[in-house]
Design a protein around this motif. Structure first.
Motif, mmCIF file in Angstrom:
data_model
loop_
_atom_site.group_PDB
_atom_site.id
_atom_site.type_symbol
_atom_site.label_atom_id
_atom_site.label_comp_id
_atom_site.label_asym_id
_atom_site.label_seq_id
_atom_site.Cartn_x
_atom_site.Cartn_y
_atom_site.Cartn_z
ATOM 1 N N GLU A 157 121.774 5.023 10.686
ATOM 2 C CA GLU A 157 123.251 5.926 9.901
ATOM 3 C C GLU A 157 123.391 4.876 8.624
ATOM 4 O O GLU A 157 123.429 5.254 7.684
ATOM 5 N N ILE A 158 123.377 3.326 9.072
ATOM 6 C CA ILE A 158 123.541 2.423 7.919
ATOM 7 C C ILE A 158 122.363 2.500 6.739
ATOM 8 O O ILE A 158 122.485 2.493 5.592
ATOM 9 N N GLN A 159 121.217 2.727 7.158
ATOM 10 C CA GLN A 159 120.038 2.644 6.357
ATOM 11 C C GLN A 159 120.279 4.233 5.377
ATOM 12 O O GLN A 159 119.924 3.944 4.488
ATOM 13 N N LYS A 160 120.767 5.146 6.013
ATOM 14 C CA LYS A 160 120.774 6.396 5.169
ATOM 15 C C LYS A 160 121.842 6.150 4.244
ATOM 16 O O LYS A 160 121.750 6.583 3.042
ATOM 17 N N LYS A 161 122.857 5.651 4.594
ATOM 18 C CA LYS A 161 124.176 5.568 3.889
ATOM 19 C C LYS A 161 124.095 4.259 2.789
ATOM 20 O O LYS A 161 124.635 4.566 1.709
ATOM 21 N N HIS A 162 123.668 3.031 3.419
ATOM 22 C CA HIS A 162 123.811 1.932 2.486
ATOM 23 C C HIS A 162 122.420 1.350 1.867
ATOM 24 O O HIS A 162 122.460 0.281 1.506
ATOM 25 N N GLY A 163 121.376 1.861 2.569
ATOM 26 C CA GLY A 163 120.072 1.394 2.097
ATOM 27 C C GLY A 163 119.499 0.376 3.205
ATOM 28 O O GLY A 163 120.048 -0.070 4.246
ATOM 29 N N VAL B 26 120.902 -3.608 3.686
ATOM 30 C CA VAL B 26 122.248 -3.635 4.244
ATOM 31 C C VAL B 26 121.843 -3.307 5.684
ATOM 32 O O VAL B 26 122.473 -4.044 6.778
ATOM 33 N N ALA B 27 121.092 -2.410 5.952
ATOM 34 C CA ALA B 27 120.801 -2.239 7.771
ATOM 35 C C ALA B 27 120.022 -3.299 8.200
ATOM 36 O O ALA B 27 120.239 -3.764 9.281
ATOM 37 N N PHE C 277 130.818 -1.064 10.019
ATOM 38 C CA PHE C 277 130.060 0.012 10.068
ATOM 39 C C PHE C 277 130.327 1.316 11.071
ATOM 40 O O PHE C 277 129.582 1.973 11.214
ATOM 41 N N ASP D 276 132.857 4.319 11.767
ATOM 42 C CA ASP D 276 134.230 4.920 11.240
ATOM 43 C C ASP D 276 135.144 5.226 12.591
ATOM 44 O O ASP D 276 134.783 5.429 13.586
#
Length: 186
Positions: free
Chosen positions: A52-58, A61-62, A184, A186
């Motif tokens: 999810e972090i990879q999708k949202k933040h690259g 960051v992941a 990270f 929500d």
């Protein structure tokens, strides 16, 4: 100990490459965790958050997230677990087959054999409970616990390699009040 000596897993991980851009950010257990994710050998809340972090933040960051969160890569006698035991011990006392969301079915033959042996022991226990001299209420509790564990073992044995055994299980690594705390979540 030989129970924790998993050379075939180490060999599998050696064959999985870490992208050059990830190398400055991933080392130690985080690098192994990345390899397990890339190889389809790990699932669970940390893996889901990583994706999810990879999708949202690259990617960067992941990778940093994995470096902070993935110190908990474990090969248990039953499968793979990505949960940090640095602060707290395993809440299931490595009884992974009793509903832990972190458990992933492993391709290792030793894990399958451990599951089958453990299942056999619980079945023998269940079969002998009626002869136990304990009061009926205690015997019923023993039966319920043995049946729950047998169901978990059967579910694990039926789970495809690399699959989440209990995708809707409990995340006991985080108390309910802290479960969604953090940058990270929500």
């Amino acid at each position: 100990s030989q129970v924790y000596d998993h050379r075939s897993l180490a060999e599998d991980l050696k064959s999985i490459e870490i992208p050059d851009e990830a190398k400055p950010h991933l080392y130690g257990k985080a690098a192994d965790t990345y390899k397990m994710i890339a190889g389809g050998l790990a699932t669970g809340p940390i893996v889901d958050e990583f994706r999810e972090i990879q999708k949202k933040h690259g990617d960067v960051v992941a990778y940093k997230f994995l470096m902070a969160e993935a110190d908990g890569l474990h090969t248990t006698p039953y499968g793979h677990c990505i949960n940090s035991f640095t602060v707290d011990p395993c809440p299931k006392h490595l009884e992974c087959f009793s509903g832990c969301i972190h458990l992933t079915r492993s391709p290792l033959t030793e894990h399958t054999e451990n599951l089958k042996k453990t299942r056999s022991r619980f079945q023998k226990l269940l079969d002998s409970i009626d002869e136990h001299p304990a009061p009926e209420a205690a015997k019923q509790k023993m039966k319920t616990q043995a049946e729950e564990r047998l169901a978990g073992l059967d579910k694990m044995l039926a789970t495809p390699i690399g699959g989440k055994v209990f995708p809707n299980g409990e995340d006991l690594s985080r108390p309910i009040t802290k479960q969604f705390a953090g940058p990270f979540r929500d």
